[in-house]
Scaffold this motif. Structure first.
Motif, PDB file in Angstrom:
ATOM      1  N   ALA A  51      37.168  37.765  41.317  1.00 42.32           N
ATOM      2  CA  ALA A  51      38.360  38.373  41.914  1.00 42.32           C
ATOM      3  C   ALA A  51      38.022  39.059  43.230  1.00 42.32           C
ATOM      4  O   ALA A  51      38.754  38.940  44.211  1.00 42.32           O
ATOM      5  N   ASP A  54      37.596  36.795  46.109  1.00 43.47           N
ATOM      6  CA  ASP A  54      38.826  36.092  46.446  1.00 43.47           C
ATOM      7  C   ASP A  54      38.724  34.595  46.165  1.00 43.47           C
ATOM      8  O   ASP A  54      39.231  33.776  46.908  1.00 43.47           O
ATOM      9  N   LEU A  61      45.527  35.152  38.585  1.00 48.08           N
ATOM     10  CA  LEU A  61      45.728  36.372  39.359  1.00 48.08           C
ATOM     11  C   LEU A  61      46.151  37.553  38.494  1.00 48.08           C
ATOM     12  O   LEU A  61      45.630  38.663  38.657  1.00 48.08           O
ATOM     13  N   TYR A  64      43.160  38.828  36.407  1.00 44.68           N
ATOM     14  CA  TYR A  64      42.201  39.559  37.229  1.00 44.68           C
ATOM     15  C   TYR A  64      42.762  40.901  37.685  1.00 44.68           C
ATOM     16  O   TYR A  64      42.050  41.901  37.701  1.00 44.68           O
ATOM     17  N   SER A  65      44.021  40.936  38.049  1.00 48.74           N
ATOM     18  CA  SER A  65      44.587  42.201  38.497  1.00 48.74           C
ATOM     19  C   SER A  65      44.606  43.210  37.356  1.00 48.74           C
ATOM     20  O   SER A  65      44.347  44.393  37.567  1.00 48.74           O
ATOM     21  N   GLU A  66      44.873  42.756  36.142  1.00 49.46           N
ATOM     22  CA  GLU A  66      44.839  43.660  34.994  1.00 49.46           C
ATOM     23  C   GLU A  66      43.423  44.156  34.723  1.00 49.46           C
ATOM     24  O   GLU A  66      43.221  45.330  34.405  1.00 49.46           O
ATOM     25  N   LEU A  68      41.007  44.500  36.977  1.00 47.09           N
ATOM     26  CA  LEU A  68      40.673  45.459  38.040  1.00 47.09           C
ATOM     27  C   LEU A  68      41.392  46.781  37.819  1.00 47.09           C
ATOM     28  O   LEU A  68      40.825  47.855  38.052  1.00 47.09           O
ATOM     29  N   PHE A  69      42.623  46.727  37.358  1.00 47.06           N
ATOM     30  CA  PHE A  69      43.364  47.954  37.066  1.00 47.06           C
ATOM     31  C   PHE A  69      42.666  48.738  35.959  1.00 47.06           C
ATOM     32  O   PHE A  69      42.485  49.956  36.061  1.00 47.06           O
TER      33      PHE A  69
END
Length: 87
Positions: A51, A54, A61, A64-66, A68-69
């Motif tokens: 992630a 990129d 997506l 990965y965003s979850e 990173l959060f």
């Protein structure tokens, strides 16, 4: 004693400006800053590394965003604990 090795890397002008600015703001040597960032990156799960680099498949997506959060929440909790304990 920690063994050190020297490696030369060509950074984009933007990346060099970022290293310069963060180094100045944090009062750190640039080599120490880059070393710590690379060591932190190497400790991350492969999915997080992907992630960050990129190289994410569009379908992944949200996953990965979850991730990173969740990582950011964990770091925030660690920082709060350190503050509470005078660290």
């Amino acid at each position: 004693m920690t063994r050190r090795q020297t490696a030369g890397y060509d950074l984009s002008a933007n990346a060099q400006q970022i290293v310069d600015a963060v180094s100045e703001r944090r009062g750190m040597k640039k080599t120490l800053l880059v070393t710590r960032v690379m060591e932190w990156f190497a400790r991350q799960k492969p999915s997080v590394q992907t992630a960050i680099l990129d190289a994410v498949d569009e379908d992944m997506l949200l996953v990965y965003s979850e991730a990173l959060f969740a990582m950011s929440r964990e770091l925030e909790q660690r920082a709060r604990k350190r503050r509470q304990h005078g660290g």
